[in-house]
Scaffold this motif. Structure first.
Motif, mmCIF file in Angstrom:
data_model
loop_
_atom_site.group_PDB
_atom_site.id
_atom_site.type_symbol
_atom_site.label_atom_id
_atom_site.label_comp_id
_atom_site.label_asym_id
_atom_site.label_seq_id
_atom_site.Cartn_x
_atom_site.Cartn_y
_atom_site.Cartn_z
ATOM 1 N N ARG A 81 26.499 -93.278 12.100
ATOM 2 C CA ARG A 81 26.075 -92.672 13.376
ATOM 3 C C ARG A 81 24.551 -92.545 13.426
ATOM 4 N N TYR B 220 22.331 -94.235 11.660
ATOM 5 C CA TYR B 220 21.758 -95.585 11.684
ATOM 6 C C TYR B 220 21.757 -96.135 13.112
ATOM 7 N N GLU B 221 22.907 -96.046 13.779
ATOM 8 C CA GLU B 221 23.012 -96.589 15.134
ATOM 9 C C GLU B 221 22.155 -95.812 16.128
ATOM 10 N N ALA B 222 21.994 -94.531 15.922
ATOM 11 C CA ALA B 222 21.112 -93.748 16.795
ATOM 12 C C ALA B 222 19.665 -94.220 16.640
ATOM 13 N N ARG B 223 19.310 -94.655 15.469
ATOM 14 C CA ARG B 223 17.933 -95.090 15.209
ATOM 15 C C ARG B 223 17.697 -96.566 15.525
ATOM 16 N N PHE B 224 18.658 -97.422 15.161
ATOM 17 C CA PHE B 224 18.440 -98.870 15.254
ATOM 18 C C PHE B 224 19.309 -99.577 16.296
ATOM 19 N N GLY B 225 20.251 -98.882 16.893
ATOM 20 C CA GLY B 225 21.138 -99.512 17.864
ATOM 21 C C GLY B 225 22.507 -99.809 17.263
ATOM 22 N N ALA B 226 23.410 -100.181 18.148
ATOM 23 C CA ALA B 226 24.802 -100.408 17.751
ATOM 24 C C ALA B 226 24.931 -101.543 16.752
ATOM 25 N N ILE B 227 25.826 -101.373 15.825
ATOM 26 C CA ILE B 227 26.191 -102.425 14.872
ATOM 27 C C ILE B 227 27.378 -103.160 15.479
ATOM 28 N N HIS B 228 27.213 -104.435 15.696
ATOM 29 C CA HIS B 228 28.278 -105.236 16.293
ATOM 30 C C HIS B 228 29.097 -105.878 15.182
#
Length: 93
Positions: free
Chosen positions: A72, A74-82
């Motif tokens: 969570r 990581y994605e808040a900082r760098f964007g969604a992991i696809h």
């Protein structure tokens, strides 16, 4: 007493600190333990297990919660992991 989390200092040797790349994990369990094999999968070769972690169910659940929290953040900082789409197996052609 402060509510700040305590920092844990870990000792690590140079070989372990270099880490080992993995692109596959196999998870199994018994009543008392979770076994996680981290492996490297190359085309045309059987997966090679580089590390096996054996832990209690309580630690496995704590690991899951920690991974979810870190993902969570990581994605808040760098964007969604696809996640990659599954490829159709060759025998389905």
């Amino acid at each position: 007493m402060s509510g700040a989390p305590k920092q844990l200092k870990l000792e690590i040797d140079k070989s372990t600190a270099r880490g080992q790349y993995t692109n596959m994990a196999v998870i199994a369990h018994t009543r008392d333990e979770f076994l996680i094999d981290f492996a490297l999968l190359y085309p045309g070769q059987p997966p090679q297990v580089g590390a096996r972690i054996i832990t209690s169910p309580a630690h496995a659940k704590a690991l899951l919660r920690s991974l979810e929290d870190n993902l969570r953040r990581y994605e808040a900082r760098f964007g969604a992991i696809h996640e990659p789409q599954p490829r159709p197996s060759e025998d389905q052609n």
